[in-house]
Design an enzyme around this catalytic site. Sequence first.
Site, PDB file in Angstrom:
ATOM      1  N   ASP A  39     -17.950 -33.924 -30.065  1.00  0.00           N
ATOM      2  CA  ASP A  39     -18.957 -33.276 -30.717  1.00  0.00           C
ATOM      3  C   ASP A  39     -19.391 -35.064 -31.598  1.00  0.00           C
ATOM      4  O   ASP A  39     -19.640 -34.599 -32.128  1.00  0.00           O
ATOM      5  CB  ASP A  39     -19.046 -32.341 -30.518  1.00  0.00           C
ATOM      6  CG  ASP A  39     -18.620 -31.531 -29.497  1.00  0.00           C
ATOM      7  OD1 ASP A  39     -19.415 -31.184 -29.146  1.00  0.00           O
ATOM      8  OD2 ASP A  39     -17.597 -31.328 -30.312  1.00  0.00           O
ATOM      9  N   ASP A 183     -18.732 -25.777 -21.705  1.00  0.00           N
ATOM     10  CA  ASP A 183     -18.631 -26.033 -23.525  1.00  0.00           C
ATOM     11  C   ASP A 183     -18.855 -24.779 -23.689  1.00  0.00           C
ATOM     12  O   ASP A 183     -19.944 -24.729 -23.944  1.00  0.00           O
ATOM     13  CB  ASP A 183     -19.380 -27.003 -23.291  1.00  0.00           C
ATOM     14  CG  ASP A 183     -19.231 -27.750 -25.310  1.00  0.00           C
ATOM     15  OD1 ASP A 183     -18.020 -26.807 -25.839  1.00  0.00           O
ATOM     16  OD2 ASP A 183     -20.212 -28.661 -25.168  1.00  0.00           O
TER      17      ASP A 183
HETATM   18  C1  DX5 Z   1     -20.492 -27.171 -29.981  1.00  0.00           C
HETATM   19  C2  DX5 Z   1     -19.918 -28.044 -29.218  1.00  0.00           C
HETATM   20  C3  DX5 Z   1     -18.534 -27.384 -28.826  1.00  0.00           C
HETATM   21  C4  DX5 Z   1     -17.823 -26.751 -29.318  1.00  0.00           C
HETATM   22  C5  DX5 Z   1     -17.332 -25.765 -28.564  1.00  0.00           C
HETATM   23  O1  DX5 Z   1     -21.652 -27.227 -29.601  1.00  0.00           O
HETATM   24  O2  DX5 Z   1     -20.381 -28.615 -28.119  1.00  0.00           O
HETATM   25  O3  DX5 Z   1     -17.688 -28.187 -27.812  1.00  0.00           O
HETATM   26  O4  DX5 Z   1     -16.484 -27.482 -29.886  1.00  0.00           O
HETATM   27  O5  DX5 Z   1     -16.385 -24.655 -29.384  1.00  0.00           O
HETATM   28  P1  DX5 Z   1     -15.733 -23.484 -29.125  1.00  0.00           P
HETATM   29  O6  DX5 Z   1     -15.246 -23.871 -27.834  1.00  0.00           O
HETATM   30  O7  DX5 Z   1     -14.581 -22.903 -30.048  1.00  0.00           O
HETATM   31  O8  DX5 Z   1     -16.852 -22.496 -28.809  1.00  0.00           O
HETATM   32 ZN    ZN Z   2     -19.314 -30.077 -27.130  1.00  0.00          ZN
END
Ligand code: DX5
Ligand code: ZN
Length: 227
Positions: A39, A183
């Site tokens: 990210d 995601d």
């Molecule tokens: C949020 C990110 C994700 C995040 C998802 O903006 O893009 O990649 O890590 O995390 P979880 O699975 O914990 O919601």
């Molecule tokens: Zn992400």
Amino acid sequence: MMEMRPKLLCPSILNLAIDNIREEVEKLDATDMDIYHVDLMDGTFVPNFGMSVRELEMIRRVTDRGARKLIDCHMMVMNPHNYIEKVAQAGADIIYIHPESELIPSATLELIQMQGKKTGLILNPCTALERVKDMLPITDYVMIMAVNPGFAGREFMPYTRQKFIELNSYREEHGLDYHLLLDGGATKEIISDLYHNCGVEGFVLGKQELFFQEEDYAACIDRIRAY
Ligand code: DX5
Ligand code: ZN
């Protein structure tokens, strides 16, 4: 009966503490996981800062000496076209952009293709199919966010389920072949429902199922494959 595609399991590296990120990536690399999810944030497109091109390069080095996994880059930045070359050179195989972050997102997808990389579109929970559908024929990976972007560890927003169904039907009706992924907020129940009922094959994995669990990464990945 819906055709089942092999699952794509994508650990979200943002969940790792910076202190030991390299050792943890080495451990992940030895498992049956599929794609590192990295990210990138600019503090403008989303109200947070995430990882950087340097972490992307580190992950590339680790996996090039190891299992040679794919790496995706989720660009939560304004005007990502300015950084496509940098991100491609740092080692991303798949580059996701948000349509709202660009005036001409289709040109950015073409830029990604010109770098020899796979194209990705990533939709916020409220981004309509209508906004991206004309670009789907030039898109290899479509990811839908079930949480507002910028933070890990948030809960799946149930109204996004309909968007997975729409993107799956659209793919079938138009003979397209993009991968469909989630995601945000991936729990056992959500993964199982989206995989078996909505044609979603890919899952970004966070703290709910992969990180800070009692079992090691390999056991978690095996467990998630069976959901
Ligand atoms: C949020 C990110 C994700 C995040 C998802 O903006 O893009 O990649 O890590 O995390 P979880 O699975 O914990 O919601
Ligand atoms: Zn992400």
